[in-house]
Design a protein around this motif. Structure first.
Motif, PDB file in Angstrom:
ATOM      1  N   GLN A  83       0.827  -1.202   0.000  1.00 33.84           N
ATOM      2  CA  GLN A  83       0.000   0.000   0.000  1.00 33.84           C
ATOM      3  C   GLN A  83       0.868   1.263   0.000  1.00 33.84           C
ATOM      4  OE1 GLN A  83      -2.261  -1.234   3.507  1.00 33.84           O
ATOM      5  NE2 GLN A  83      -4.129  -0.975   2.291  1.00 33.84           N
ATOM      6  N   ASP A 125      -9.402  -9.983   0.796  1.00 33.01           N
ATOM      7  CA  ASP A 125      -9.715  -8.582   1.109  1.00 33.01           C
ATOM      8  C   ASP A 125      -8.540  -7.672   0.773  1.00 33.01           C
ATOM      9  OD1 ASP A 125      -8.410  -9.865   3.332  1.00 33.01           O
ATOM     10  OD2 ASP A 125      -8.940  -8.147   4.591  1.00 33.01           O
ATOM     11  N   GLN A 126      -7.313  -8.183   0.903  1.00 30.24           N
ATOM     12  CA  GLN A 126      -6.139  -7.397   0.534  1.00 30.24           C
ATOM     13  C   GLN A 126      -6.088  -7.192  -0.974  1.00 30.24           C
ATOM     14  OE1 GLN A 126      -2.926  -9.677   2.225  1.00 30.24           O
ATOM     15  NE2 GLN A 126      -3.141  -8.700   4.232  1.00 30.24           N
ATOM     16  N   ALA A 168      -8.638  -7.024  -2.962  1.00 32.86           N
ATOM     17  CA  ALA A 168      -9.662  -6.018  -3.260  1.00 32.86           C
ATOM     18  C   ALA A 168      -9.168  -4.610  -2.936  1.00 32.86           C
ATOM     19  CB  ALA A 168     -10.946  -6.337  -2.502  1.00 32.86           C
ATOM     20  N   GLU A 169      -8.506  -4.450  -1.799  1.00 32.53           N
ATOM     21  CA  GLU A 169      -7.986  -3.138  -1.408  1.00 32.53           C
ATOM     22  C   GLU A 169      -6.969  -2.627  -2.420  1.00 32.53           C
ATOM     23  OE1 GLU A 169      -6.394  -3.121   2.554  1.00 32.53           O
ATOM     24  OE2 GLU A 169      -8.252  -3.888   3.422  1.00 32.53           O
ATOM     25  N   GLU A 188      -6.652  -3.480  -5.571  1.00 34.80           N
ATOM     26  CA  GLU A 188      -7.341  -3.154  -6.823  1.00 34.80           C
ATOM     27  C   GLU A 188      -8.073  -1.828  -6.713  1.00 34.80           C
ATOM     28  OE1 GLU A 188      -9.560  -6.737  -7.389  1.00 34.80           O
ATOM     29  OE2 GLU A 188      -7.832  -7.784  -8.265  1.00 34.80           O
ATOM     30  N   GLU A 189      -8.717  -1.583  -5.577  1.00 35.80           N
ATOM     31  CA  GLU A 189      -9.415  -0.308  -5.365  1.00 35.80           C
ATOM     32  C   GLU A 189      -8.441   0.864  -5.364  1.00 35.80           C
ATOM     33  OE1 GLU A 189     -11.747  -0.577  -1.790  1.00 35.80           O
ATOM     34  OE2 GLU A 189     -12.913  -2.259  -2.568  1.00 35.80           O
ATOM     35  N   MET A 190      -7.216   0.610  -4.919  1.00 33.31           N
ATOM     36  CA  MET A 190      -6.194   1.660  -4.885  1.00 33.31           C
ATOM     37  C   MET A 190      -5.588   1.922  -6.264  1.00 33.31           C
ATOM     38  SD  MET A 190      -4.121   0.824  -1.360  1.00 33.31           S
ATOM     39  CE  MET A 190      -3.039   2.270  -1.521  1.00 33.31           C
ATOM     40  N   GLY A 191      -5.853   1.037  -7.235  1.00 30.34           N
ATOM     41  CA  GLY A 191      -5.385   1.282  -8.583  1.00 30.34           C
ATOM     42  C   GLY A 191      -4.318   0.336  -9.110  1.00 30.34           C
TER      43      GLY A 191
END
Length: 68
Positions: free
Chosen positions: A8, A31-32, A34-35, A37-40
């Motif tokens: 991250q 969940d990591q 997904a996080e 991917e959401e961050m780009g």
């Protein structure tokens, strides 16, 4: 990098420097992934599922089993 927080932080630093390339990352839990991917992140992989297929590929290359 083996630690989610490190991934991250690295991604945040790349984004702060306006890095335009693609970024791939590994994670241990869904969940990591997904996080990230959401961050780009361009591509994120579960290290445990990928390790299994990588090990199987390596065994096949090294031992060349007769799978017929």
């Amino acid at each position: 990098m083996p630690h989610h927080q490190g991934n991250q932080t690295a991604l945040e630093l790349l984004q702060a420097k306006q890095f335009k390339g693609q970024v791939a990352a590994i994670a241990a839990y869904p969940d990591q992934l997904a996080e990230l991917e959401e961050m780009g992140v361009s591509a994120a992989f579960n290290i445990y599922s990928e390790a299994g297929s990588g090990f199987a590929r390596h065994v096949c290359e090294q031992l060349q089993p007769n799978l017929k």
